[in-house]
Design a protein around this motif. Structure first.
Motif, PDB file in Angstrom:
ATOM      1  N   GLU A   1       0.834  -1.212   0.000  1.00 59.75           N
ATOM      2  CA  GLU A   1       0.000   0.000   0.000  1.00 59.75           C
ATOM      3  C   GLU A   1       0.863   1.253   0.000  1.00 59.75           C
ATOM      4  N   TRP A   2       1.910   1.184   0.787  1.00 59.89           N
ATOM      5  CA  TRP A   2       2.808   2.338   0.903  1.00 59.89           C
ATOM      6  C   TRP A   2       3.486   2.621  -0.443  1.00 59.89           C
ATOM      7  N   VAL A   3       3.912   1.577  -1.111  1.00 63.41           N
ATOM      8  CA  VAL A   3       4.543   1.739  -2.422  1.00 63.41           C
ATOM      9  C   VAL A   3       3.567   2.410  -3.375  1.00 63.41           C
ATOM     10  N   SER A   4       2.353   1.881  -3.424  1.00 58.72           N
ATOM     11  CA  SER A   4       1.356   2.396  -4.334  1.00 58.72           C
ATOM     12  C   SER A   4       1.025   3.853  -3.998  1.00 58.72           C
ATOM     13  N   TYR A   5       0.847   4.121  -2.717  1.00 55.44           N
ATOM     14  CA  TYR A   5       0.506   5.478  -2.270  1.00 55.44           C
ATOM     15  C   TYR A   5       1.595   6.473  -2.686  1.00 55.44           C
ATOM     16  N   ILE A   6       2.837   6.127  -2.433  1.00 55.49           N
ATOM     17  CA  ILE A   6       3.937   7.060  -2.717  1.00 55.49           C
ATOM     18  C   ILE A   6       4.093   7.305  -4.218  1.00 55.49           C
ATOM     19  N   VAL A   7       4.026   6.247  -4.995  1.00 52.61           N
ATOM     20  CA  VAL A   7       4.197   6.436  -6.439  1.00 52.61           C
ATOM     21  C   VAL A   7       3.076   7.338  -6.975  1.00 52.61           C
ATOM     22  N   HIS A   8       1.842   7.117  -6.510  1.00 56.66           N
ATOM     23  CA  HIS A   8       0.736   7.985  -6.921  1.00 56.66           C
ATOM     24  C   HIS A   8       0.970   9.430  -6.485  1.00 56.66           C
ATOM     25  N   GLU A   9       1.399   9.593  -5.248  1.00 51.46           N
ATOM     26  CA  GLU A   9       1.653  10.946  -4.731  1.00 51.46           C
ATOM     27  C   GLU A   9       2.729  11.663  -5.542  1.00 51.46           C
ATOM     28  N   LEU A  10       3.778  10.925  -5.877  1.00 48.79           N
ATOM     29  CA  LEU A  10       4.880  11.522  -6.642  1.00 48.79           C
ATOM     30  C   LEU A  10       4.385  12.018  -7.989  1.00 48.79           C
ATOM     31  N   VAL A  11       3.613  11.177  -8.648  1.00 47.96           N
ATOM     32  CA  VAL A  11       3.125  11.552  -9.970  1.00 47.96           C
ATOM     33  C   VAL A  11       2.133  12.720  -9.855  1.00 47.96           C
TER      34      VAL A  11
ATOM     35  N   GLN B   1      15.648   3.169 -10.833  1.00 46.37           N
ATOM     36  CA  GLN B   1      15.885   1.988 -11.669  1.00 46.37           C
ATOM     37  C   GLN B   1      14.835   1.905 -12.778  1.00 46.37           C
ATOM     38  N   PHE B   2      13.588   2.180 -12.379  1.00 48.89           N
ATOM     39  CA  PHE B   2      12.485   2.120 -13.336  1.00 48.89           C
ATOM     40  C   PHE B   2      12.676   3.167 -14.443  1.00 48.89           C
ATOM     41  N   ILE B   3      13.072   4.365 -14.017  1.00 47.66           N
ATOM     42  CA  ILE B   3      13.266   5.451 -14.988  1.00 47.66           C
ATOM     43  C   ILE B   3      14.426   5.133 -15.941  1.00 47.66           C
ATOM     44  N   GLN B   4      15.460   4.508 -15.394  1.00 49.45           N
ATOM     45  CA  GLN B   4      16.616   4.137 -16.235  1.00 49.45           C
ATOM     46  C   GLN B   4      16.170   3.255 -17.403  1.00 49.45           C
ATOM     47  N   VAL B   5      15.189   2.399 -17.123  1.00 50.96           N
ATOM     48  CA  VAL B   5      14.744   1.460 -18.154  1.00 50.96           C
ATOM     49  C   VAL B   5      13.699   2.088 -19.081  1.00 50.96           C
ATOM     50  N   THR B   6      12.752   2.835 -18.471  1.00 49.82           N
ATOM     51  CA  THR B   6      11.603   3.292 -19.272  1.00 49.82           C
ATOM     52  C   THR B   6      11.685   4.763 -19.689  1.00 49.82           C
ATOM     53  N   GLY B   7      12.627   5.505 -19.149  1.00 48.21           N
ATOM     54  CA  GLY B   7      12.755   6.911 -19.547  1.00 48.21           C
ATOM     55  C   GLY B   7      12.110   7.879 -18.581  1.00 48.21           C
ATOM     56  N   LYS B   8      10.881   7.576 -18.149  1.00 40.49           N
ATOM     57  CA  LYS B   8      10.237   8.477 -17.180  1.00 40.49           C
ATOM     58  C   LYS B   8       9.103   7.774 -16.425  1.00 40.49           C
ATOM     59  N   LEU B   9       8.743   8.431 -15.300  1.00 47.74           N
ATOM     60  CA  LEU B   9       7.575   7.965 -14.553  1.00 47.74           C
ATOM     61  C   LEU B   9       6.478   9.007 -14.735  1.00 47.74           C
ATOM     62  N   SER B  10       5.333   8.566 -15.260  1.00 49.58           N
ATOM     63  CA  SER B  10       4.224   9.493 -15.459  1.00 49.58           C
ATOM     64  C   SER B  10       2.925   8.730 -15.223  1.00 49.58           C
ATOM     65  N   ASN B  11       1.794   9.415 -15.429  1.00 46.02           N
ATOM     66  CA  ASN B  11       0.502   8.776 -15.249  1.00 46.02           C
ATOM     67  C   ASN B  11       0.389   7.453 -15.992  1.00 46.02           C
ATOM     68  N   ALA B  12       0.946   7.450 -17.202  1.00 54.18           N
ATOM     69  CA  ALA B  12       0.820   6.265 -18.059  1.00 54.18           C
ATOM     70  C   ALA B  12       1.622   5.081 -17.526  1.00 54.18           C
ATOM     71  N   THR B  13       2.641   5.364 -16.724  1.00 54.44           N
ATOM     72  CA  THR B  13       3.503   4.244 -16.295  1.00 54.44           C
ATOM     73  C   THR B  13       3.412   3.967 -14.790  1.00 54.44           C
ATOM     74  N   ILE B  14       2.430   4.580 -14.140  1.00 57.06           N
ATOM     75  CA  ILE B  14       2.289   4.350 -12.690  1.00 57.06           C
ATOM     76  C   ILE B  14       2.204   2.861 -12.359  1.00 57.06           C
TER      77      ILE B  14
ATOM     78  N   GLU C   1       5.497  14.389 -14.223  1.00 61.79           N
ATOM     79  CA  GLU C   1       6.437  13.565 -14.985  1.00 61.79           C
ATOM     80  C   GLU C   1       7.785  13.602 -14.297  1.00 61.79           C
ATOM     81  N   ILE C   2       8.350  12.443 -14.027  1.00 58.05           N
ATOM     82  CA  ILE C   2       9.663  12.446 -13.353  1.00 58.05           C
ATOM     83  C   ILE C   2      10.663  11.709 -14.236  1.00 58.05           C
ATOM     84  N   SER C   3      11.705  12.422 -14.634  1.00 58.39           N
ATOM     85  CA  SER C   3      12.726  11.728 -15.418  1.00 58.39           C
ATOM     86  C   SER C   3      14.018  11.617 -14.618  1.00 58.39           C
ATOM     87  N   ASP C   4      14.036  12.280 -13.457  1.00 61.21           N
ATOM     88  CA  ASP C   4      15.209  12.141 -12.591  1.00 61.21           C
ATOM     89  C   ASP C   4      14.738  12.258 -11.144  1.00 61.21           C
TER      90      ASP C   4
END
Ligand code: ADP
Ligand code: MG
Length: 509
Positions: free
Chosen positions: A353-363, A400-413, A368-371
């Motif tokens: 839950e914590w993982v999911s909550y934080i990733v949502h909060e970040l986005v 690590q995720f960004i290194q592989v996919t380029g960025k973290l955004s709504n589409a990649t949550i 969009e987070i590329s770094d």
């Protein structure tokens, strides 16, 4: 000059301990080395001696502040002046002063992994000629690197940026997997491996099965009162360490203190120094105490709580008998404690839950987070400081995720959350397997020493006497009767250290 001659001129030793010379020879031949020497096997000498033959600075990455302080003090006490420690213990003005100095004149520079992540320090180090890049207690690279000390995972990059000097990784406990981790995290291409036995024949191993915590508490009191000290009692819980320490004090054991990561840094170093100096006989502590600390006359290590894996157990009992005296390790098991190690493993990494909550909060906050490291992680940590290690872990995983996919955004949550949750599951089950192995070892009625060695892919050639509770063990050999229980401390201490202690005692009052 031969290495033996150098040893005699630079130290008080007359010959090498087993394995030391071969390691030093390879270091001097500019080979990257991963070296396994048992606890107390003399790993420090493997970088100290080459320092006198190599041109340039020996940089030692040391995982713990207290360990670093201890090592610097020991070098200073042995007459070595050109040594400094770069860590968060330095005040701002001290740091600024050191940044303006020519550090090339130092022979030994100790540094914490965190400081190596600070750009201005790396730039400063880049101006130096580094003769040797040492990572002490290198098993931490693997054990902690996977989870929360992401600084460790970047050590390889830092090493490259310093011109890829010859590197030396030192540890007392590493399975083949851990050796592979060290090799890859430190970017070593084909290191020379020096694997020596982890066995400590002068430490007898005793596992005692008790019914409950009350019995354990009484057993600790009895042991502490009868065993020849000094000693260490390990706990998994801070409050239990305090509780049992008070119980000992109330029952006539006076020179005892508790130690855990909840104490201030100053108090921790004070207690450590008092113990090293022989002003304290017993420490009730968590695993935060003791790594790499060189106190030669510890005679027993009791585990009130068991660790979660064999590596930690071997590290912790290895603090006994470093001077070669017969010593004993006693593990107290009770049914009441079966849940505790499970609980520790569960809580080392964030839950789903914590993982999911934080990733949502970040986005939600950044779209969009590329770094990940460009966002103010510090502010996020401040929202829940007790979760700092989880934060470190999460930011590394997002990276690590960004290194592989380029960025973290709504589409990649979702893929991001899934990737992290999968990693957590894998890490947790790997730790459970280690716990199962350890539990199996405690319940087996087979030679304990053989079991320890088997875990590290070794064979027991000759069992020492005494060996373990299964082979037959009498406690009498480890007991003292009456007053004058403890020998006077043999450690030689510098006047600086004594002053420092007096000063800290004043501060703490
Ligand atoms: P480790 O880091 O492997 O646990 P240390 O480097 O702290 O061990 O050394 C353990 C003890 O052995 C220290 O007291 C050290 O002075 C001593 N020692 C190291 N090398 C030698 C040697 N060649 N001969 C005798 N004692 C040694
Ligand atoms: Mg050491």
């Amino acid at each position: 000059m031969s290495l033996e001659q150098l040893l005699k001129t630079k130290t008080a030793f007359t010959s090498f301990k087993s394995g030391q010379k071969e390691i030093i020879e390879d270091v001097l031949a500019n080979k990257d080395v991963i070296a396994l020497l048992p606890t107390g096997g003399g790993k420090s000498l493997c970088y100290q001696l080459p320092a006198y033959l190599l041109e340039g600075v020996v940089l030692i990455v040391s995982p713990l502040l207290s360990l670093m302080e201890d090592q610097v003090q020991q070098l200073k006490a042995s007459g070595e002046k050109s040594v400094i420690a770069l860590n968060s213990f330095l005040s701002f003005s001290e740091k600024e002063r050191l940044l303006s100095l020519d550090l090339q004149s130092f022979k030994f520079i100790f540094i914490s992994p965190e400081m190596l992540q600070v750009e201005k320090w790396v730039r400063k180090l880049q101006t130096l000629q580094i003769a040797l890049f040492v990572v002490d207690e290198a098993h931490c690279v693997s054990q902690w690197g996977h989870d929360f000390r992401t600084d460790y995972l970047k050590l390889g990059r830092v090493k490259e940026s310093l011109g890829a000097p010859t590197s030396l990784a030192l540890t007392a406990t590493a399975t083949m997997t851990v050796i592979q981790d060290i090799q890859s995290f430190l970017d070593m291409t084909s290191p020379a491996l020096h694997i020596n036995s982890v066995d400590r024949p002068n430490i007898a191993i005793n596992v005692e099965h008790l019914t409950n915590n009350k019995e354990k508490k009484e057993r600790v009191l009895e042991l502490v009162k009868t065993l020849r000290g000094p000693g260490i009692v390990y706990f998994s819980s801070r409050s239990k360490a305090e509780e049992v320490c008070h119980h000992l004090q109330e029952n006539g054991v006076t020179r005892v203190a508790y130690y855990h990561a909840g104490l201030s840094q100053e108090l921790r170093i004070l207690i450590q120094q008092q113990y090293l100096m022989g002003q304290l006989d017993i420490i009730c502590c968590t695993s935060a105490f003791g790594m790499g600390i060189n106190k030669s006359n510890v005679r027993f290590v009791i585990h009130y709580h068991q660790p979660t894996q064999m590596e930690s157990y071997v590290q912790e009992i290895g603090r006994a008998g470093r001077g070669g005296d017969k010593s004993i390790a006693i593990l107290l098991k009770s049914m009441e404690d079966t849940m505790l190690p499970e609980f520790i493993i569960e809580n080392e990494l964030p839950d789903s839950e914590w993982v999911s909550y934080i990733v949502h909060e970040l986005v939600a906050a950044y779209r969009e987070i590329s770094d990940i490291f460009s966002i103010p992680i510090k502010e996020w940590v401040e929202k829940a400081p007790e979760m700092e290690s989880h934060w470190r872990y999460l930011s590394y995983q997002v990276d690590q995720f960004i290194q592989v996919t380029g960025k973290l955004s709504n589409a990649t949550i979702n893929p991001c959350i899934e990737a992290i949750q999968t990693h957590i599951k894998e890490r947790t089950s790997a730790k459970r397997r280690k716990l199962d192995e350890f539990n199996q070892w405690t319940s087996d009625r087979k030679c304990r020493r053989e079991g320890v060695l088997r875990y590290f892919n070794e064979e027991l050639l000759t069992a020492p006497v005494p060996c373990c509770d299964v082979c037959g063990l009498s406690m009498e050999g480890f007991e003292v009767k009456g007053e004058g229980m403890y020998e006077e401390e043999e450690a030689t201490l510098s006047w600086q250290l004594l002053l420092k202690n007096i000063f800290w005692q004043e501060v703490e009052k």
